[in-house]
Design a protein around this motif. Sequence first.
Motif, short mmCIF file in Angstrom:
data_model
loop_
_atom_site.label_atom_id
_atom_site.label_comp_id
_atom_site.label_asym_id
_atom_site.label_seq_id
_atom_site.Cartn_x
_atom_site.Cartn_y
_atom_site.Cartn_z
N MET A 153 3.61 -4.19 4.42
CA MET A 153 2.26 -4.24 3.89
C MET A 153 2.05 -3.09 2.94
SD MET A 153 -0.51 -5.23 6.66
CE MET A 153 -1.99 -4.74 5.88
N THR A 154 1.11 -3.24 2.05
CA THR A 154 1.03 -2.23 1.00
C THR A 154 -0.03 -1.20 1.31
OG1 THR A 154 -0.44 -3.76 -0.02
CG2 THR A 154 1.81 -3.76 -0.79
N THR A 155 -0.20 -0.88 2.57
CA THR A 155 -1.26 0.07 2.86
C THR A 155 -0.91 1.48 2.42
OG1 THR A 155 -0.26 0.03 5.02
CG2 THR A 155 -2.35 -1.10 4.76
N ALA A 205 -7.55 -4.28 -8.59
CA ALA A 205 -7.98 -4.92 -7.34
C ALA A 205 -8.94 -6.08 -7.65
CB ALA A 205 -8.68 -3.90 -6.45
N ARG A 217 -4.12 -9.81 -7.03
CA ARG A 217 -4.28 -8.75 -6.03
C ARG A 217 -5.66 -8.87 -5.40
NH1 ARG A 217 -3.85 -2.54 -8.03
NH2 ARG A 217 -4.66 -1.50 -6.15
N THR A 275 -11.21 -5.12 -2.85
CA THR A 275 -11.30 -4.12 -1.78
C THR A 275 -12.01 -4.66 -0.55
OG1 THR A 275 -13.25 -3.31 -2.91
CG2 THR A 275 -11.21 -2.08 -3.25
N PRO A 303 -5.72 -6.65 2.92
CA PRO A 303 -4.82 -5.99 1.95
C PRO A 303 -3.78 -6.96 1.38
CG PRO A 303 -4.95 -4.74 4.01
CD PRO A 303 -5.69 -6.01 4.24
N PHE A 343 -3.28 -6.15 11.09
CA PHE A 343 -4.53 -5.62 10.54
C PHE A 343 -5.63 -5.61 11.61
CE2 PHE A 343 -8.74 -6.40 8.91
CZ PHE A 343 -8.87 -5.46 7.93
N GLN A 372 -1.82 -0.18 12.09
CA GLN A 372 -0.63 -0.01 11.25
C GLN A 372 0.51 0.52 12.09
OE1 GLN A 372 -1.74 2.38 7.84
NE2 GLN A 372 -3.62 1.22 7.64
N GLU A 388 -10.66 4.72 4.65
CA GLU A 388 -9.56 4.08 3.95
C GLU A 388 -9.79 2.57 3.99
OE1 GLU A 388 -5.86 3.91 6.67
OE2 GLU A 388 -6.41 6.02 6.54
N HIS A 389 -9.10 1.90 3.07
CA HIS A 389 -9.36 0.49 2.82
C HIS A 389 -9.43 -0.36 4.10
CE1 HIS A 389 -7.69 -3.49 1.00
NE2 HIS A 389 -8.96 -3.59 1.31
N THR A 390 -8.39 -0.28 4.94
CA THR A 390 -8.34 -1.17 6.11
C THR A 390 -9.56 -0.96 7.02
OG1 THR A 390 -6.78 0.47 6.88
CG2 THR A 390 -5.92 -1.71 6.50
#
Length: 1269
Positions: A1-3, A253, A270, A273, A277, A330, A333, A591-593
Amino acid sequence: MTTGFSSNSCRFADYFVICGLDTESGLEPDELGLRRLHGRGADSENFEQSPLRRTFKSKVLAHYPENVEWSPFDQDAVGMLCMPKGLAFRTQADTREPQFHSFIITREDGSRTYGFALTFYEEVTSKQICSAMQTLYHMHNAEQYDILHTPTTPRCPEDQRHLHPHPLNPHPQHTLLPTPSISRLQRFNSYDISRDTLYVSKCICLIAPMAFPQACRKVLQQLHQAVSSPQPPPLPLESYVYNILYEVPLPPAGRSLKFSGVYGPVVCQRPSTAELPLFDFPISQVFELLGVENVLQLFTCALLEIQILLYSQHYQRLMTVAESITALMFPFQWQHVYVPILPASLLHFLDAPVPYLMGLHSNGEGDRTKLELPQEANLCFVDIDNHFIELPEDLPLFPNKLEFIQEISEVLLAFGVSPEGNPLHSQGQAKHRSFRSTDMVTDRRNGNLASSPLNSYLLRENETIARLQALVKRTGVSLEKVRAGPWSSDLKVQCDEEELKMHQLNIQVREVFANRFTQMFADYEVFVIQPSQDKESWFSNRDQMQNFDKASFLSDQPEPYLPFLSRFLETQMFASFIDSKILCHDDEDKEHTLRVFDSRVDKIRMLNVRTPTLRTSMYQTCTNIDEAEKAIEMRVVKIDHTALHPHLLDMKIGQGRYEHGFFPRLQSDVLSTGPVSNKWAKRSAPAQWRRKDRQKQHAEHLYLDNDQREKYIQEARNLGTTIRQPKLSNLSPSVIAQTNWKFVEGLLKECRNKTKRMLVEKMGREAVELGHGEVSITGVEENTLIASLCDLLERIWSHGLQVKQGKSALWSHLLHYQESKEKTDAAPAGLERRKSDAGAALAPLKVSLIRDMRHIQNIGEIKTDVGKARAWVRLSMEKKLLSRHLKKLLSDHELTKKLYKRYAFLRCDDEKEQFLYHLLSFNAVDYFCFTNVFTTIMIPYHVLVIPSKKLGGSMFTANPWVCVSGELAETGVLQVPKHTQEITFECQNLGKLTTVQMGHDNSGLYAKWLVEYVMVRNEITGHAYKFPCGRWLGKGVDDGSLERVLVGELVTPNSENEDRMCRTPPMQQSPGMMRRFVTISPNSKPSDQIQEGVGEAINGIVKHFHKPEKERGSLTLLLCGEYGLVWALEQVFQHGFKSPRLFKNVFIWDFLEKSQVYFESAEQREVTPDENWQTRVRHFCRFMRAINSTSRNIGKDGKFQMLVCLGARDHLLHHWIALLADCPITVQMYEDTALIKDRSLVNSLIRVLQTLQEFNITLEASLVKGIGI
């Protein structure tokens, strides 16, 4: 995953790399790559292979540009992962299809870059290489001939190694054997320079900051096509490579991007936000390869941070499965070692005693049974190609597993993917496949996908699968019907439909998984414990701080969730998730997640307003699939950005023309730097600016300068993980040694944290007052902690093993020890007698490691080595001998040396001492982790009756008996020999012991028996219980009782003075000897003290029912033990009792019997105040009659005890007290000052007793035997 990607780059790709055979250095055998896991010694195996099948070193031939500041080029890692098994040779007779695979490079700080590689074959033009290969063949055939014809003296691997010529000096010093034999062999296994064409593998690769495998695959395939097709490409190759490196940006994004390959457009998109992800691997493939049931088991293992080893002969499959499983987690992580493709040279990493997720390449013919893995006690092994998964023991079920499987299956069926997985899909069903990647095409050729008949039989037998098939019929979806996409025909989709379908299926499955966590943790914020101190001290004490109120959270959960959740809350991924929650207070910081997850949780809370405390296990399906899908469709229908087209570069005439069929080295001068003025170039400003941006993202609510903040975030990430990632570098012995040292340190730290956590949990209140941890510990949670301790011990024991035997390294070591001890001495060594716990009463049990092993070996229910090791650990903890036993085991230095390599944890003396010292701390608390878990096994018990020394029991003539009861079962009547007064018997585990009924048959001349106490000991765990009595049993003495019920308590050995009984007053006991003498001094106790006693007794019972069911102690103790309810009511009735005439004892039961006579006559005379009074009287008399007419020989105090217990059970006590207070008999038998005559005191007593009405009191059978009410 691209976290965690290191996306400081705004370019689509950072590097273009070419790997392959370096003709300058020639053929070098890949020494490190030889260390195969399969079977025999490394070198011999490689050299027994025919030369075409051996591995040779590959090199990075070129990479463009030379270096990029935000992502330094890691030559070792890229070289290893582009061609993880080194160079492969083929001849024209072999298949030579191009193969695509992706890989991941994780740096030590946790940031990731992705690689996408296409491997193809090119003809070998170098004469030297061809002749070297021919020579190797001659030698190989000679060797084989030698082995075939001279079995007596096989050549050792050393000789074979010398036989290998240096590639550029292909003439060995040894003379070859006579030619006729060689030619005979060559027919079977050959490369003939005059007849065959030699091909060697080569690889082109893109290194990119984000994972867009579909787009990269297209780019690489088109580049390869440009050199392999007869027509040259429209522009020189440099133009296309330059374009992808410098002119194609990453899509922003929430946007899509289109750029040009050599022959056609490439589209990538992509998520925004607010969406899940980025994830661009085909999840459908994972379900096709493994089936829903297996995927869910694997997912559960990953969430519980169990070691996972994926096994396949396709690199891309390893990567797809690993990335999919981590993406489905998700918002959590994976925090540990993550190497989806483990290069052959890093195989020693499988020895890592830490959680890992690794992928191991199988060579196709290697069988699972030949794989020698260092540790398997807690390993999940996934054989991807054979649709097969091996799970660790005791894996808990994922909550709502069946409904979850059904929901996933419905999504898969809609896309024509079979939920059972489709191990045979490579043959017949390609037409129904919703997605096919290159390596799938090659499967059909390799035929490796056929699953064993046994597996498909298991699948058929599996009830979940059967349910799914029924579901398929119900929904009427046929597997043939691939779902028609929701887009209408007039919408022009810019990417091909296969790809859109992949995106749709991906997002649907991921939404279903994400929804599980949003439902499960909808109220998680309520339980986050915000640190009271400043961040600085929070970080320094992070290991010891609790960041989440686990006990309260679990107490809200439905019972079936607990086994999974209690283990999940202990994982590193959960702790890190909560840490990141604590670190960021407002939305900008998150953070995003975390931001996406929190917004979903808020939505759920708005939708169903429910009290956070009322948890049902109602399954709620995912509702936001459509909106997630629309976002994707919108992006593919309308492309947001189009990159510059490739164009001619400023190259000299003649450059850029290449030989057909060969991928050339490119012109590095034109590829070394990008365009000077380019809007993207501005974006990729100097690295320091980018670092500042990243710090701004991580801003905290504390005013810290950026460096501090960066440090905290990094520390938060590193917490608890000792070694994040293996360094993919040249592995010199010193590097390996350093890695092992890190492991040893890590294991010790983990041991320290675990023991501390377990003690804090166990000690409960005192610890809470000291500011640690939470209050209570549930049975489930205790089990979880002990299971994770067993897992840690297995990892310690399997670190640095010489030779692996069996699945449990700990049990294997114990067996070796047992064997060596039994050889050296006939009597088992290490028997020390523990000083007796109960005075000189019971002969002490011997302390013996071997004896405890034998106990476990005798338990038929435990079948596996891992199970035996766990049971032994539990037993040792319960006996408080774990540290002592392990010390004994490790004191056999010869054995440890024989079993372990020098660097193993168990051979690092200081660390080993500290480890044993940490385990010693468990002796401070009582565990029942063996007794409570193995509830059905047979256990020997020893019973000893101690008669009073003062009034000798030697003349006693009757035949005594006992009946022992525990929380799990009771024994029935056991006869005790009257001369010894002790017996040993075996029966099913009784659990913690609660009561002993004892009595005698009143036979013989002297049938009177004064018993001090009874001792009962569990002969396996050594727990001894003392049941005090201090009363007579016999007609005409005391209260005339021939049997009594005694209530006991566990005897705790006192370390300072083990011969004397514990000095602290015992918690509960049977009613003492002094009871009947109280009557002689009527008002010895003031009435307020008596009231307080009743209050305390009732309070104890109320508290008992307010605890979770699994944590409640014994109710019998609260009713009949010392200071229990029976004792308290006895005090009430004895207060103000009129003094009896000399030498005649009067008991409370006498008073109750007289009252009964009065009530019965009053009923007959019909002098009845009201209906209520009549009902109460009827109840009271019925119970009195039932107790008096019982066949049991219980005395007057025993009958009183029985009446109180039955009254409490049926909620009648307060009625009876009211009746007796108004009864004329009371006036005769009590002084005027008596408590029972004081109206206001009686009323308050009645009010206190009424509080018992809301509880459902269940009495132990021993208390009410023989009463039919």
